[in-house]
Write an enzyme that holds these catalytic residues in place. Structure first.
Site, short mmCIF file in Angstrom:
data_model
loop_
_atom_site.label_atom_id
_atom_site.label_comp_id
_atom_site.label_asym_id
_atom_site.label_seq_id
_atom_site.Cartn_x
_atom_site.Cartn_y
_atom_site.Cartn_z
N SER A 1 0.85 -1.13 0.07
CA SER A 1 0.34 0.37 -0.24
C SER A 1 0.63 1.00 -0.21
O SER A 1 2.03 1.26 0.47
CB SER A 1 -0.89 -0.20 1.29
OG SER A 1 -1.40 0.77 1.27
N ILE B 1 3.06 4.34 0.09
CA ILE B 1 4.76 4.96 0.04
C ILE B 1 5.00 3.58 -0.68
O ILE B 1 6.21 3.21 -1.28
CB ILE B 1 4.85 5.75 1.25
CG1 ILE B 1 4.86 6.62 1.50
CG2 ILE B 1 6.47 5.65 1.32
CD1 ILE B 1 4.67 7.16 2.55
N SER C 1 8.33 9.05 10.70
CA SER C 1 7.51 10.03 9.78
C SER C 1 8.01 11.00 10.89
O SER C 1 8.71 11.12 12.06
CB SER C 1 5.88 9.58 11.70
OG SER C 1 5.76 10.45 11.13
N TYR D 1 2.38 6.82 18.16
CA TYR D 1 3.49 6.86 17.21
C TYR D 1 4.44 7.43 16.91
O TYR D 1 5.26 6.53 16.19
CB TYR D 1 2.14 7.40 15.86
CG TYR D 1 2.52 7.31 14.78
CD1 TYR D 1 2.76 6.21 13.81
CD2 TYR D 1 3.17 8.61 14.20
CE1 TYR D 1 2.63 6.32 12.12
CE2 TYR D 1 3.25 8.66 12.73
CZ TYR D 1 3.64 7.58 11.66
OH TYR D 1 4.10 7.53 10.85
N LYS E 1 8.37 6.05 16.43
CA LYS E 1 8.95 6.70 15.56
C LYS E 1 10.54 7.23 15.94
O LYS E 1 11.27 7.49 15.29
CB LYS E 1 8.21 7.66 14.70
CG LYS E 1 6.77 7.12 13.26
CD LYS E 1 6.91 5.74 12.20
CE LYS E 1 6.33 5.11 11.53
NZ LYS E 1 6.74 3.86 10.56
N THR F 1 -1.89 8.44 0.91
CA THR F 1 -2.12 6.77 1.38
C THR F 1 -3.36 6.52 2.01
O THR F 1 -3.76 7.32 3.30
CB THR F 1 -0.66 6.50 1.94
OG1 THR F 1 -0.57 7.18 3.28
CG2 THR F 1 0.64 7.28 1.28
N1 NAP Z 1 1.09 8.84 4.61
C1 NAP Z 1 2.27 9.71 5.29
O1 NAP Z 1 1.68 10.47 5.08
C2 NAP Z 1 3.31 8.81 6.56
C3 NAP Z 1 4.16 10.42 7.05
C4 NAP Z 1 5.14 10.09 7.37
C5 NAP Z 1 5.46 8.32 7.26
N2 NAP Z 1 4.90 7.77 6.75
C6 NAP Z 1 5.47 5.78 7.27
O2 NAP Z 1 4.72 6.49 6.42
C7 NAP Z 1 5.48 4.05 6.06
C8 NAP Z 1 4.15 4.13 5.03
O3 NAP Z 1 2.91 4.31 5.56
P1 NAP Z 1 1.17 4.80 4.44
O4 NAP Z 1 1.07 5.90 4.49
O5 NAP Z 1 2.64 4.35 3.47
O6 NAP Z 1 0.68 3.69 4.50
P2 NAP Z 1 -0.22 2.36 4.30
O7 NAP Z 1 -1.04 3.14 2.57
O8 NAP Z 1 -1.03 2.13 5.33
O9 NAP Z 1 0.53 1.15 4.04
C9 NAP Z 1 1.65 1.03 5.52
C10 NAP Z 1 2.01 -0.56 4.79
O10 NAP Z 1 2.41 -1.37 5.83
C11 NAP Z 1 1.58 -2.33 6.24
N3 NAP Z 1 1.40 -2.65 7.52
C12 NAP Z 1 0.71 -1.93 8.07
N4 NAP Z 1 0.61 -2.60 9.79
C13 NAP Z 1 0.85 -4.32 9.46
C14 NAP Z 1 1.37 -5.53 10.17
N5 NAP Z 1 0.74 -5.78 11.25
N6 NAP Z 1 2.06 -7.11 9.58
C15 NAP Z 1 2.37 -6.46 8.08
N7 NAP Z 1 2.47 -5.75 7.65
C16 NAP Z 1 2.02 -4.38 8.29
C17 NAP Z 1 0.41 -2.24 5.14
O11 NAP Z 1 -0.39 -3.53 4.96
P3 NAP Z 1 -1.91 -3.55 4.36
O12 NAP Z 1 -1.80 -3.35 3.13
O13 NAP Z 1 -1.81 -5.10 4.44
O14 NAP Z 1 -2.92 -3.24 5.18
C18 NAP Z 1 0.85 -1.10 3.89
O15 NAP Z 1 0.67 -2.41 3.50
C19 NAP Z 1 4.81 3.81 7.59
O16 NAP Z 1 5.59 3.44 8.51
C20 NAP Z 1 4.34 4.95 8.35
O17 NAP Z 1 4.52 5.66 9.18
C21 NAP Z 1 4.05 7.91 6.56
#
Ligand code: NAP
Length: 469
Positions: A201, A203, A327, A353, A357, A388
């Site tokens: 999913s 990023i 993050s 969170y 982080k 996302t």
């Molecule tokens: N989006 C932002 O603005 C933002 C900002 C700062 C940091 N981040 C960080 O960037 C990273 C990616 O986040 P995202 O925004 O792309 O979120 P996302 O769309 O929810 O993607 C998260 C990914 O982690 C997987 N995941 C979550 N829990 C899990 C578990 N228990 N076991 C295995 N896989 C798991 C999800 O799997 P599923 O597909 O099965 O749900 C998905 O592939 C994260 O570490 C997040 O903290 C994001």
């Protein structure tokens, strides 16, 4: 008509150069004006194949469709591109040179409207400057490393000190501003095996596409077998020549992380790049069946355990890299070594969170110091604010408020891919990155842990994961 000719030389074989450029999706790695590039047709690269590009020209974001109109391997490629107001013909000629290859890139740009033609004289200068920058990046990718580490500018230093401009840097505007001054681009990842968590999913999924576009071999870790298999099918469709497989593990369970590491260690060959990207934010406090608060388990203990268990496999790869996705939220918190499990006080999801982080950034610094002698480099980064599914579901109010300012997943993934692939990034250790630039780890007072708190934090994390090592 604007006519631009640029010549570069490098150490790759002409066939490698040809193969890299025939995949026009790679243009996003070397042309700073290209925000995203996708193949619009399935199957191997062939005459007539179409590519969709989103480009930033001056302040405007424009879409273009390119056709691969001629190919003569390994000597010549011709792409014809059309946008709403102009068209472009890119002719790439490659020949052997004493130490590798010589490449002549010719671009012709013509505007369709009389108004556009009148603008030609004014934009020609900008387009030539863009072309020179793109060729510098391409030379870095194909020809070697210019060895310079990107430095924070006066603006980014100021942004790091003052919270408000700092937050503006998290948006898509911050990304687009930063992108203008990138001197380096990633280098192909052929022969490198990448293990990516959270690739199903947001990023992570975008990073997976970028890795495959650079020719890396990818193992993706997902938790849902059907979803993960579907994502892998899509990745194979987008990059038919790529090697990509997957493993299933619920990373909030440390026993599952241990089993995953065991399976990965049994496979032959080293892991060159480990990306701890999976992460989540929960609005209610819940414990996993193993008794850990869910954010702590998923965002901190799981990457800790996976990395610890895979260290032999990483050390076996010369020059391995570990990239921890943290993050910008971590700026708001310090670690709480005496209450990692968030048993005290009223639970707040964003706080849990941010603490996890923050902990991940500290772990990155500690590992960086420890693993230097084993030729493993460790990096922490944050992607900015990215549109996302994870952000939308975990912080719906914030998501609605800032949606127009959010980065695309591709933009959020860019620094992950760059840290994995750039020669110069591989020579750094323990830094915290945003937009290919090392950034401060503290902006707010009271968030810096003392040496004693850091030691207690490490001891607490080690104690919690010890039964799974
Ligand atoms: N989006 C932002 O603005 C933002 C900002 C700062 C940091 N981040 C960080 O960037 C990273 C990616 O986040 P995202 O925004 O792309 O979120 P996302 O769309 O929810 O993607 C998260 C990914 O982690 C997987 N995941 C979550 N829990 C899990 C578990 N228990 N076991 C295995 N896989 C798991 C999800 O799997 P599923 O597909 O099965 O749900 C998905 O592939 C994260 O570490 C997040 O903290 C994001």
């Amino acid at each position: 008509m604007i006519h631009i000719v640029e010549t570069i030389t490098g150490r790759c074989r002409p066939q490698e150069v040809y193969d890299y450029l025939a995949d026009f999706t790679n243009v996003q790695a070397w042309d700073p004006t290209v925000l995203a590039a996708r193949a619009l047709d399935d199957g191997p690269f062939r005459r007539g194949m179409r590519f969709g590009l989103k480009m930033q020209i001056g302040l405007r974001c424009v879409s273009m469709t390119y056709h691969l109109v001629a190919m003569d391997p390994p000597k010549r490629l011709v792409f014809f591109g059309r946008g709403a107001s102009f068209k472009a013909l890119d002719v790439i000629e490659i020949e052997p040179a004493p130490k590798g290859f010589r490449l002549v890139y010719t671009v012709g740009i013509a505007f369709d409207t009389p108004a556009g033609s009148r603008l030609e004289g004014r934009v020609a200068f900008l387009m030539r400057a863009n072309a020179r920058r793109a060729m510098r990046c391409l030379r870095t990718i194909l020809g070697g490393d210019d060895g310079r580490l990107p430095k924070p500018t006066a603006l980014t230093v100021l942004a790091d000190r003052l919270v408000l401009p700092g937050l503006a840097g998290f948006t898509r505007l911050g990304y687009r501003l930063a992108r203008r001054r990138w001197p380096l681009a990633p280098r192909p990842l052929a022969g490198r095996r990448i293990l990516l968590t959270g690739g199903t999913s947001g990023i992570g999924r975008a990073a997976a596409h970028q890795f495959l576009a650079l020719g890396g071999d990818l193992t993706l870790v997902g938790r849902d077998p059907e979803k993960t298999a579907a994502v892998v099918r899509d990745l194979r469709k987008q990059s038919p020549a790529a090697t990509v497989d997957f493993e299933i593990a619920d990373l909030s369970r440390l026993a599952a992380v241990r089993d995953l590491a065991q399976r990965l260690r049994r496979r032959s060959g080293p892991i060159h790049i480990l990306i701890n990207n999976a992460g989540a934010l929960f609005d209610r406090r819940e414990e996993t069946p193993e008794g850990f608060e869910r954010t702590l388990a998923t965002d901190l203990l799981s990457p800790y355990l996976l990395t610890r268990l895979l260290l032999p496999t990483l050390q076996a790869a010369r020059g391995a890299r570990i990239i921890n996705v943290s993050s910008g939220g971590m700026y708001t918190q310090k670690i709480h070594p005496a209450d990692l499990n968030y048993n005290r006080g009223v639970y707040d999801g964003p706080t849990a969170y941010a603490r996890a982080k923050r902990g991940l950034v500290i772990l990155s610094e500690v590992w960086a110091a420890e693993l230097r002698e084993h030729n493993v480099s460790v990096h922490a980064m944050h992607p900015g604010w990215v549109d996302t599914p994870g952000l939308q579901s975990s912080l719906p109010g914030f998501y609605r408020l800032v949606r127009p300012l959010l980065r695309t997943p591709d933009e959020g993934a860019d620094t992950i891919t760059w840290l994995a692939a750039s020669p110069v990034a591989g020579r750094t250790q323990g830094l915290f990155w945003l937009d290919r630039t090392p950034r401060t780890t503290h902006t707010l007072p009271g968030t810096r842990a003392t040496a004693v708190e850091r030691r207690l934090f490490l001891q607490a994390v080690e104690r919690l994961v010890a039964p799974y090592l």
